[in-house]
Scaffold this active site. Structure first.
Site, PDB file in Angstrom:
ATOM      1  N   ARG A  69       0.847  -1.213   0.000  1.00 16.60           N
ATOM      2  CA  ARG A  69       0.000   0.000   0.000  1.00 16.60           C
ATOM      3  C   ARG A  69       0.877   1.256   0.000  1.00 16.60           C
ATOM      4  O   ARG A  69       0.565   2.247  -0.662  1.00 16.60           O
ATOM      5  CB  ARG A  69      -0.932  -0.003   1.217  1.00 16.60           C
ATOM      6  CG  ARG A  69      -1.992  -1.111   1.146  1.00 16.60           C
ATOM      7  CD  ARG A  69      -2.850  -1.136   2.390  1.00 16.60           C
ATOM      8  NE  ARG A  69      -3.685   0.043   2.525  1.00 16.60           N
ATOM      9  CZ  ARG A  69      -4.233   0.447   3.673  1.00 16.60           C
ATOM     10  NH1 ARG A  69      -4.008  -0.223   4.799  1.00 16.60           N
ATOM     11  NH2 ARG A  69      -4.996   1.507   3.714  1.00 16.60           N
ATOM     12  N   HIS A 123      -6.644   8.423  11.660  1.00 18.47           N
ATOM     13  CA  HIS A 123      -6.250   7.011  11.659  1.00 18.47           C
ATOM     14  C   HIS A 123      -4.760   6.820  11.393  1.00 18.47           C
ATOM     15  O   HIS A 123      -4.320   5.724  11.074  1.00 18.47           O
ATOM     16  CB  HIS A 123      -7.083   6.228  10.638  1.00 18.47           C
ATOM     17  CG  HIS A 123      -8.526   6.099  11.017  1.00 18.47           C
ATOM     18  ND1 HIS A 123      -9.493   5.612  10.177  1.00 18.47           N
ATOM     19  CD2 HIS A 123      -9.174   6.395  12.170  1.00 18.47           C
ATOM     20  CE1 HIS A 123     -10.676   5.608  10.792  1.00 18.47           C
ATOM     21  NE2 HIS A 123     -10.510   6.102  11.996  1.00 18.47           N
ATOM     22  N   GLY A 191     -16.639  11.396   0.678  1.00 13.38           N
ATOM     23  CA  GLY A 191     -16.026  10.110   0.331  1.00 13.38           C
ATOM     24  C   GLY A 191     -15.858   9.163   1.498  1.00 13.38           C
ATOM     25  O   GLY A 191     -14.880   8.427   1.540  1.00 13.38           O
ATOM     26  N   SER A 193     -17.971   6.186   3.949  1.00 12.73           N
ATOM     27  CA  SER A 193     -19.192   5.391   4.083  1.00 12.73           C
ATOM     28  C   SER A 193     -19.924   5.726   5.381  1.00 12.73           C
ATOM     29  O   SER A 193     -21.066   5.322   5.570  1.00 12.73           O
ATOM     30  CB  SER A 193     -18.853   3.899   4.034  1.00 12.73           C
ATOM     31  OG  SER A 193     -17.938   3.578   5.053  1.00 12.73           O
ATOM     32  N   ALA A 235     -15.759  13.152  -5.368  1.00  7.86           N
ATOM     33  CA  ALA A 235     -15.200  14.193  -4.497  1.00  7.86           C
ATOM     34  C   ALA A 235     -14.822  15.438  -5.301  1.00  7.86           C
ATOM     35  O   ALA A 235     -15.161  16.571  -4.916  1.00  7.86           O
ATOM     36  CB  ALA A 235     -13.982  13.636  -3.754  1.00  7.86           C
TER      37      ALA A 235
HETATM   38  P1  OAD Z   1     -14.976   3.156   2.767  1.00  9.38           P
HETATM   39  O1  OAD Z   1     -14.207   2.280   1.803  1.00  9.38           O
HETATM   40  O2  OAD Z   1     -15.819   2.527   3.819  1.00  9.38           O
HETATM   41  O3  OAD Z   1     -15.946   4.125   1.975  1.00  9.38           O
HETATM   42  C1  OAD Z   1     -15.506   4.814   0.853  1.00  9.38           C
HETATM   43  C2  OAD Z   1     -16.630   5.725   0.408  1.00  9.38           C
HETATM   44  O4  OAD Z   1     -16.144   6.466  -0.711  1.00  9.38           O
HETATM   45  C3  OAD Z   1     -17.900   5.010  -0.046  1.00  9.38           C
HETATM   46  O5  OAD Z   1     -19.016   5.594   0.599  1.00  9.38           O
HETATM   47  C4  OAD Z   1     -17.938   5.278  -1.562  1.00  9.38           C
HETATM   48  O6  OAD Z   1     -19.279   5.436  -2.045  1.00  9.38           O
HETATM   49  C5  OAD Z   1     -17.182   6.584  -1.646  1.00  9.38           C
HETATM   50  N1  OAD Z   1     -16.547   6.865  -2.937  1.00  9.38           N
HETATM   51  C6  OAD Z   1     -16.094   6.002  -3.877  1.00  9.38           C
HETATM   52  N2  OAD Z   1     -15.545   6.666  -4.911  1.00  9.38           N
HETATM   53  C7  OAD Z   1     -15.648   7.997  -4.615  1.00  9.38           C
HETATM   54  C8  OAD Z   1     -15.260   9.200  -5.264  1.00  9.38           C
HETATM   55  N3  OAD Z   1     -14.641   9.197  -6.442  1.00  9.38           N
HETATM   56  N4  OAD Z   1     -15.530  10.367  -4.662  1.00  9.38           N
HETATM   57  C9  OAD Z   1     -16.157  10.398  -3.449  1.00  9.38           C
HETATM   58  N5  OAD Z   1     -16.535   9.305  -2.792  1.00  9.38           N
HETATM   59  C10 OAD Z   1     -16.295   8.111  -3.355  1.00  9.38           C
HETATM   60  O7  OAD Z   1     -13.899   4.133   3.386  1.00  9.38           O
HETATM   61  P2  OAD Z   1     -13.967   5.058   4.668  1.00  9.38           P
HETATM   62  O8  OAD Z   1     -15.346   5.590   4.890  1.00  9.38           O
HETATM   63  O9  OAD Z   1     -12.836   5.991   4.545  1.00  9.38           O
HETATM   64  O10 OAD Z   1     -10.454   2.609   9.377  1.00  9.38           O
HETATM   65  O11 OAD Z   1     -13.631   4.032   5.781  1.00  9.38           O
HETATM   66  C11 OAD Z   1     -13.481   4.558   7.056  1.00  9.38           C
HETATM   67  C12 OAD Z   1     -12.565   3.715   7.842  1.00  9.38           C
HETATM   68  O12 OAD Z   1     -13.047   2.377   7.783  1.00  9.38           O
HETATM   69  C13 OAD Z   1     -11.166   3.588   7.308  1.00  9.38           C
HETATM   70  O13 OAD Z   1     -10.359   4.672   7.677  1.00  9.38           O
HETATM   71  C14 OAD Z   1     -10.720   2.342   7.981  1.00  9.38           C
HETATM   72  C15 OAD Z   1     -11.979   1.490   7.919  1.00  9.38           C
HETATM   73  O14 OAD Z   1     -12.281   0.833   9.037  1.00  9.38           O
HETATM   74  C16 OAD Z   1      -9.392   2.021   9.937  1.00  9.38           C
HETATM   75  O15 OAD Z   1      -8.567   1.401   9.312  1.00  9.38           O
HETATM   76  C17 OAD Z   1      -9.309   2.225  11.417  1.00  9.38           C
END
Ligand code: OAD
Length: 244
Positions: A69, A123, A191, A193, A235
């Protein structure tokens, strides 16, 4: 509220708080956290690699995953969304606070946190490692020179400087983020979830104090129902619509 009204509120706002998640880096080519993993790593769920238990069981395996990564992130570039958020920080100065759940360091590379406002990497950051004994944090060498697990100058094994499932967020960064969201005239949630707390709860602080919260996400999320405005957009598209 309409996008034009949020745009006007954002232009007038003295205090702006932003929460970003993996979606903000999607347009830099970095897969979102919950996207299927590819190749060798498809056998693993991220939750089974990003945990203290996984690390104590097999530190080399977890480090191999992070090293891959790290290589991907180093090769990627900040995209228009990262750059627009850096521009917004330059405009708002000390009234700007960006809390990110991303560990890719791309906001920092776009300038966020150095333009008068604050960047909180809730994080952690996978471009850094932490001495398992002293807690000192060090930048990783370039990917080609990285051997895993890395060793600190004190000779101790280092772990990725990220927050894993089951671990607490840095208390000071979280408290600062909560204060910034509570004080914000306008907050943006981009961006993410909205599935992982406490980060997902930040927008509620703004709403409770009468502020405006706009979401930018191509998909409906757990937070959508609560938003003042929810833009179904990437985004970069959404930020262009709100910031111009
Ligand atoms: P997710 O992978 O859960 O969610 C990503 C979000 O981005 C989804 O809601 C997609 O619909 C959206 N998405 C996809 N493409 C996009 C784009 N081009 N523009 C805008 N949005 C887009 O990722 P996070 O919400 O970041 O924590 O996850 C949160 C945390 O969950 C992470 O930091 C990680 C995980 O548990 C840890 O590792 C502690």
């Amino acid at each position: 509220m309409t996008p034009a009204e949020v745009r006007a509120a954002l232009a007038a706002a003295r205090r702006v708080a932003v929460l970003t998640g993996a979606g903000v880096s999607a347009e830099s080519g970095i897969p979102t956290f919950r996207d299927a993993q590819t190749g060798h790593w498809a056998r693993f769920r991220p939750e089974d690699l990003a945990s203290p238990e996984a690390y104590w069981r097999d530190p080399e395996l977890v480090w191999d995953w992070y090293a891959g990564r790290y290589r991907d992130v180093t090769a990627a570039q900040p995209n228009a969304a990262h750059l627009l958020l850096a521009r917004l920080e330059r405009e708002k100065g000390a009234g700007f606070f960006l809390a990110t759940q991303n560990v890719d360091g791309l906001h920092g590379r776009a300038g966020s946190g150095t333009l008068g406002g604050t960047l909180a990497e809730l994080h952690g950051n996978l471009t850094h490692a932490r001495d398992e004994v002293t807690g000192e944090v060090y930048p990783l060498p370039p990917p080609d020179l990285l051997t895993v697990p890395p060793t600190s100058p004190a000779g101790n094994r280092m772990r990725p400087n990220v927050v894993w499932f089951g671990e607490n967020l840095p208390a000071d960064a979280l408290a600062a983020a909560q204060d910034a969201f509570a004080a914000a005239d306008v907050a943006l949630v981009i961006g993410t979830s909205g599935a992982v707390y406490p980060a997902a709860g930040l927008a509620a602080w703004t709403l409770r104090r009468g502020g405006i919260v706009a979401e930018i996400n191509p998909q409906v999320t757990d937070l959508t129902l609560h938003m003042t405005l929810s833009l179904r957009a990437t985004a970069a598209e959404g930020l262009r619509a709100l910031l111009g």
